[in-house]
Enzyme design. Structure first.
Site, PDB file in Angstrom:
ATOM      1  N   HIS A   1       0.826  -1.209   0.000  1.00 53.27           N
ATOM      2  CA  HIS A   1       0.000   0.000   0.000  1.00 53.27           C
ATOM      3  C   HIS A   1       0.865   1.267   0.000  1.00 53.27           C
ATOM      4  O   HIS A   1       0.533   2.258   0.672  1.00 53.27           O
ATOM      5  CB  HIS A   1      -0.935  -0.011   1.218  1.00 53.27           C
ATOM      6  CG  HIS A   1      -2.232   0.691   1.004  1.00 53.27           C
ATOM      7  ND1 HIS A   1      -2.338   2.060   1.002  1.00 53.27           N
ATOM      8  CD2 HIS A   1      -3.478   0.216   0.776  1.00 53.27           C
ATOM      9  CE1 HIS A   1      -3.602   2.408   0.811  1.00 53.27           C
ATOM     10  NE2 HIS A   1      -4.320   1.301   0.672  1.00 53.27           N
TER      11      HIS A   1
ATOM     12  N   GLU B   1      -2.195  -0.807  -6.164  1.00 47.19           N
ATOM     13  CA  GLU B   1      -2.233  -1.982  -5.304  1.00 47.19           C
ATOM     14  C   GLU B   1      -2.566  -3.228  -6.129  1.00 47.19           C
ATOM     15  O   GLU B   1      -3.732  -3.565  -6.322  1.00 47.19           O
ATOM     16  CB  GLU B   1      -3.293  -1.803  -4.215  1.00 47.19           C
ATOM     17  CG  GLU B   1      -3.172  -0.541  -3.404  1.00 47.19           C
ATOM     18  CD  GLU B   1      -4.429  -0.262  -2.610  1.00 47.19           C
ATOM     19  OE1 GLU B   1      -4.922  -1.187  -1.923  1.00 47.19           O
ATOM     20  OE2 GLU B   1      -4.941   0.871  -2.685  1.00 47.19           O
TER      21      GLU B   1
END
Length: 349
Positions: free
Chosen positions: A179, A304
């Site tokens: 992330h 992501e």
């Protein structure tokens, strides 16, 4: 110590009585990555711009306190299950499991079972740092004991290679990602004028709270084929899952991010079937970050790579329920360069 890829570490603080360390991986060019065993975090990626000026191109914090107070998963490894699960529940073989409702009525990034706030064990190898974590049965409502590893390598080609490995002792959903929030201008500007290419013409249709409906639809106005982010964002944030235009993983880049002033280019390679693009519209840090500022909306974006969100609740999505003893093994590589990408003249201004 490897003379080409040097790995050093030093204390960074204490969390829950466990010592946190900062790891610095330096390549032959003097470019480096910093990691933490808290959340298996990517703290910094320092690479040169077109003038050779080396700067950190990911959001992060100079002290552990910033990470302990962070609510945006900055730089973190996300698991057991990245992204959202509708109504914070799913079923396996007619048994329903109930998770933390930490995002309205939904579960996001696994709630209290989330890897982003866990302290990992670690092993330093010649060319990598291996973070490991044991997630216990019923933690956060998830079934099964899970043994997970996150392996980071930093190469002389300025590639940050991440490998996710896991195995459980009973069927359970697994979906790991990184992330990191990228800003190739090193936060000199917000991300609106970055240029992005995603090898995808289809997205998951989602509800207003980012839960997939189950339909895979044309990307249409959300296509990223050599466009500035601002052209697609239209002053709004984006939080969209893109399905890659390929039948299986291959050696081609799935995303390219380019920043014109620095001429920094990032290519993304992965074994995953798609990517969640998040433009950081909810960023709102309470502590000063690495870039001498509190991070605000659009200071960074996430790419992501992961399995489809809410996939345990959609039979038509790729399966994410891993059987007992089945090995989870996926990879993400972020590769950095300084150049005009081959399609730069095709970018829409």
């Amino acid at each position: 110590m490897n003379p080409i890829n040097k790995i050093a570490y030093e204390p960074f603080g204490v969390c829950d009585g466990k010592e946190i360390f900062k790891f610095k991986l330096t390549n032959v060019h003097g470019n480096y990555v910093e990691l933490l065993n808290y959340g298996a975090v990517v703290k910094s990626i320092v690479v040169p711009d077109k003038n050779g000026i080396k700067e950190n191109i990911v959001l992060g914090f100079p002290t552990l306190d910033g990470y302990l107070k962070d609510t945006s998963y900055i730089g973190a490894t996300v698991g057991r299950f990245a992204n959202r699960i509708n109504n914070a529940e799913f079923s396996i073989e007619n048994k329903t499991y109930y998770l933390d409702k930490n995002d309205g009525k939904n579960n996001n990034h696994s709630g209290s079972a989330g890897f982003s706030t866990k302290v990992f064990d670690f092993i330093i190898k010649e060319d990598s740092v291996v973070f490991s974590l044991e997630s216990k049965n019923e933690e956060g409502g998830f079934p099964g004991n899970v043994s997970a590893k996150v392996i980071y390598k930093w190469t002389d080609k300025n590639e940050l290679k991440i490998e996710f490995l896991a195995v459980a002792d009973e069927p359970t959903p697994l979906n790991f990602t990184n992330h990191s929030y990228f800003n190739l201008s090193a936060c000199a500007e917000k991300i609106h004028h970055h240029k992005l290419n995603i090898q995808s013409t289809k997205i998951l249709e989602s509800t207003p709270d980012y839960i997939p409906t189950g339909e895979i639809i044309p990307a249409d106005d959300y296509l990223f084929f050599n466009y500035k982010l601002t052209d697609v964002m239209q002053n709004n944030g984006l939080n969209i899952y893109y399905v890659f235009d390929r039948n299986a993983a291959n050696e081609n880049a799935v995303c390219e991010l380019f920043e014109e002033k620095s001429e920094r280019l990032m290519r993304v390679y992965t074994s995953y079937p798609g990517v969640q693009l998040y433009t950081g519209d909810y960023l709102n840090s309470t502590t000063i970050g690495e870039h001498s500022k509190k991070y605000k909306p659009f200071d960074g974006l996430c790419l992501e790579c992961q399995y489809y969100p809410d996939s345990p609740n959609h039979a038509n999505f790729p399966n994410t329920i891993f059987k007992a003893g089945q090995i989870y093994n996926e990879t993400i590589t972020y590769a950095f360069d300084v150049m005009i990408p081959k399609y730069a003249t095709d970018y829409k201004d």
